[in-house]
Write an enzyme that holds these catalytic residues in place. Structure first.
Site, PDB file in Angstrom:
ATOM      1  N   ASP A  10      56.610 -17.292 -19.574  1.00  0.00           N
ATOM      2  CA  ASP A  10      55.919 -16.609 -20.648  1.00  0.00           C
ATOM      3  C   ASP A  10      56.627 -16.979 -21.951  1.00  0.00           C
ATOM      4  O   ASP A  10      57.749 -17.503 -21.932  1.00  0.00           O
ATOM      5  CB  ASP A  10      55.974 -15.097 -20.390  1.00  0.00           C
ATOM      6  N   ASP A  12      56.390 -14.952 -25.632  1.00  0.00           N
ATOM      7  CA  ASP A  12      56.882 -13.805 -26.402  1.00  0.00           C
ATOM      8  C   ASP A  12      57.630 -12.824 -25.519  1.00  0.00           C
ATOM      9  O   ASP A  12      57.112 -12.365 -24.500  1.00  0.00           O
ATOM     10  CB  ASP A  12      55.711 -13.076 -27.064  1.00  0.00           C
ATOM     11  N   ASP A 170      58.176 -11.139 -18.938  1.00  0.00           N
ATOM     12  CA  ASP A 170      58.828  -9.903 -19.373  1.00  0.00           C
ATOM     13  C   ASP A 170      57.950  -8.678 -19.191  1.00  0.00           C
ATOM     14  O   ASP A 170      58.388  -7.569 -19.483  1.00  0.00           O
ATOM     15  CB  ASP A 170      59.225 -10.000 -20.851  1.00  0.00           C
TER      16      ASP A 170
END
Length: 227
Positions: A10, A12, A170
């Site tokens: 991922d 961000d 995240d």
């Protein structure tokens, strides 16, 4: 367990901290609507499900008109695309980790819900673009995470089976997308997660990106790690 061949990241909250640039773009948008600014912590709680969701959440938090959403999404993108890398930084350990993974012969990809243009700009500005053989953005396909399609597209471009890949994210949508794609998944603890870490149900939690290589180091020779 299948030998690891690829790691999908991922963006961000995993590879980069982009919250400040997102906040600045959002506050410019909100100011134009006569709405209050949003704090950095508020923006962090809104990140992760694509631009439309980010703008929708900001409007809800500031009392904006939801009917304005389509136009404001386009306006936000116009503001953000040219300012996506002003304050965005790679998290500690990211560059060294990517270099180690590449030395180990693993293929790397990014799968993010951020639009491709901003994603590419950030990766180039931070000197990270060359590490990734595939970059799948939130506008590459009609589906975004938590749908598995973006991860499956990345795997197809890499020529790697789901069982030979690992997703690192995240947030819950990273875990859900990886599970649906049949991919193992680790979650970092420092990102923009919207749920308690204990509820993410990732295969492993990473407190820093530097923990990744040791965590997948079973079967990797020490001389390879040091090479």
């Amino acid at each position: 367990m299948t030998q690891l061949e690829a790691v999908i990241f991922d963006l961000d909250g995993t590879l980069v901290d982009s919250a400040r640039d997102l906040q600045n773009a959002m506050n410019a948008l909100l100011a134009g609507e006569g709405l209050r600014s949003v704090s950095l912590e508020e923006v962090k709680s809104m990140i992760g499900d694509g631009v439309a969701k980010l703008v929708e959440r900001a409007l809800a938090a500031t009392g904006g008109d939801p009917a304005r959403l389509p136009a404001l999404v386009d306006h936000f993108l116009a503001i953000y695309d040219t300012n996506a890398a002003n304050h965005t930084e790679a998290y500690p350990g990211v560059l060294d980790t990517l270099e180690s993974l590449r030395r180990l012969g693993l293929q790397l990809a990014v799968v993010t819900n951020k639009p491709c243009s901003a994603t590419t700009e950030i990766l180039r500005a931070l000197g990270l673009r060359a590490f990734f053989s595939a970059v799948i953005g939130g506008d590459t396909l009609p589906e975004r995470k938590p749908h598995p399609a973006p991860i499956l597209m990345a795997l197809d471009r890499l020529g790697v089976s789901p069982g030979a890949a690992l997703m690192v994210g995240d947030n819950y949508h990273d875990v859900q997308a990886a599970r649906a794609a049949g991919v193992r998944v680790f979650a970092v603890t420092y990102g923009y997660n919207h749920k308690p870490l204990t509820e993410l149900a990732a295969d492993q939690l990473l407190d820093t990106m530097s923990d990744l290589v040791p965590s997948i180091g079973i079967g990797i020779a020490a001389e390879d790690l040091l090479r």
